[in-house]
Design a protein around this motif. Structure first.
Motif, PDB file in Angstrom:
ATOM      1  N   SER A  59       1.059  -1.134   0.248  1.00  0.00           N
ATOM      2  CA  SER A  59       0.379   0.764  -0.210  1.00  0.00           C
ATOM      3  C   SER A  59       0.868   1.444  -0.108  1.00  0.00           C
ATOM      4  O   SER A  59       0.475   1.985  -0.634  1.00  0.00           O
ATOM      5  CB  SER A  59      -1.381   0.252   1.017  1.00  0.00           C
ATOM      6  N   GLN A  63       1.045   4.060  -2.782  1.00  0.00           N
ATOM      7  CA  GLN A  63       0.247   6.134  -2.899  1.00  0.00           C
ATOM      8  C   GLN A  63       1.277   6.165  -2.605  1.00  0.00           C
ATOM      9  O   GLN A  63       1.550   7.711  -1.843  1.00  0.00           O
ATOM     10  CB  GLN A  63      -0.315   5.470  -1.665  1.00  0.00           C
ATOM     11  N   TRP A 314      -5.796  -1.479  -2.835  1.00  0.00           N
ATOM     12  CA  TRP A 314      -5.504  -0.391  -3.196  1.00  0.00           C
ATOM     13  C   TRP A 314      -5.877  -0.057  -4.552  1.00  0.00           C
ATOM     14  O   TRP A 314      -4.780   1.356  -5.320  1.00  0.00           O
ATOM     15  CB  TRP A 314      -4.314  -0.394  -2.662  1.00  0.00           C
TER      16      TRP A 314
END
Length: 354
Positions: A59, A63, A314
């Motif tokens: 994740s 990100q 995600w």
């Protein structure tokens, strides 16, 4: 070369010698599966801690963040620190809870998913129990999780937990159908329910089932993600709507058992996908020259499928309840049925030469 079968035989021989030394040789038939289950539990516990770290890193990468990097090398001990925190955390309990179901629910959630691991073949002969109805057993035993979730929602005496339990029941029942239907073509082709036999069939034919049954593979992964209540199908525990869903009133060790059960469900589903569609312990195409043990190939495939499921979380936004149900009943199930019909015609017209 070391193989899973050789390792198992060596370990069993050492155990039997130990039983004889301590005077327990007459209980070998009882102690062997108990020891295997204990070993499997410790392996799963450590592996799940690694997966939690892995998901945080995945994740973070998606990100543009760093992720855990403080506790241990590369943050590897962060999950261990969190586990210790959960075990010593204050156990907050609702005053008006239904006590017995409240305490039993997390146990059922954990045990039902963990029991699915006993028929997973990590290598040839490296399995706790190679049942001839392995696929049927996994589908049946993991379905008990819906009972645990409903029980948790009802016994918590919390409207958000109850709503989350009802949502989960509807979702698991809906997506259990396409998940089972996605496995039917494999059973039709091989005529087997044993996971080891399905891998042996792929080895004999020289190809993985993901090639002729790519649609079934996608349906299975999608349905398994929904059954594990993971995003984008995490409606039963949607934080923006239900606080935490069915486990809103759980904390400490009981919450950890729900958390552990969810990750074990992901491991079981990914292991089934790796075994049924990706050849299990067979090496990757054009990489057999490496001569690695079968369980190394199996773990590589397992981690690849788990990474795919993590990437879903995600990548896609959470579905609405009506979208989730429509997708299961109006998209996945019809496609699964069509795939079964096409497979049946192929078996009759091509494979049988009729």
């Amino acid at each position: 070369m070391f193989t899973g079968e050789n390792i198992v035989q060596t370990v069993v021989g050492l155990l039997h010698s130990l039983y004889g030394m301590v005077g327990l040789s007459s209980f070998q038939g009882i102690l062997d599966p108990i020891v295997a289950a204990v070993v499997m539990f410790h392996f799963i516990a450590v592996f799940v801690m690694f997966l939690v770290w892995m998901e945080r890193k995945v994740s973070a990468h998606m990100q543009s963040r760093i992720g855990p990097n403080r506790v241990g090398v590369f943050g590897l001990l962060q999950t261990l620190a969190d586990a210790i925190k959960l075990t010593i955390k204050e156990d907050v309990k609702p005053v008006k809870r239904d006590k017995i179901p409240y305490y039993i629910a997390p146990i059922i959630a954990f045990v039902a998913t963990f029991m699915g691991m006993v028929v997973i073949p990590f290598d040839k002969g490296m399995v706790v129990q190679d049942l001839n109805i392995g696929l049927l057993y996994i589908i049946a035993i993991t379905s008990f999780t819906v009972i645990a979730i409903l029980t948790a929602g009802w016994s918590s005496n919390n409207k958000f937990a109850l709503l989350g339990g009802f949502r989960s029941a509807a979702q698991i029942v809906s997506y259990e159908v396409p998940l089972v239907l996605s496995l039917v073509p494999i059973i039709m082709i091989t005529g087997k329910l044993s996971l080891g036999a399905i891998v042996a069939y792929q080895q004999q034919q020289g190809y993985w089932f993901v090639i002729p049954q790519a649609i079934a593979f996608l349906i299975f992964i999608t349905s398994a993600t929904a059954e594990a209540n993971r995003a984008p199908f995490d409606i039963p525990e949607a934080e923006s709507e239900l606080i935490g869903g069915f486990h809103t009133e759980y904390s400490g060790v009981k919450f950890a058992m729900f958390f552990l059960g969810e990750y074990i469900a992901v491991v079981v589903s990914s292991a089934v996908a790796s075994t049924v569609f990706l050849g299990g312990w067979l090496p990757f195409p054009f990489m057999g020259f490496l001569h690695l043990p079968g369980f190394v190939w199996f773990m590589a495939k397992l981690l690849l499928v788990i990474y795919l499921i993590m990437a879903f979380r995600w990548t896609f936004p959470r579905l609405r309840v009506d979208q989730l149900m429509d997708f299961g009943w109006k998209v996945l199930i019809p496609i699964s049925i069509i795939n079964i019909l096409v497979t049946g015609f192929w078996i009759l017209l091509v494979a049988k030469g009729a």
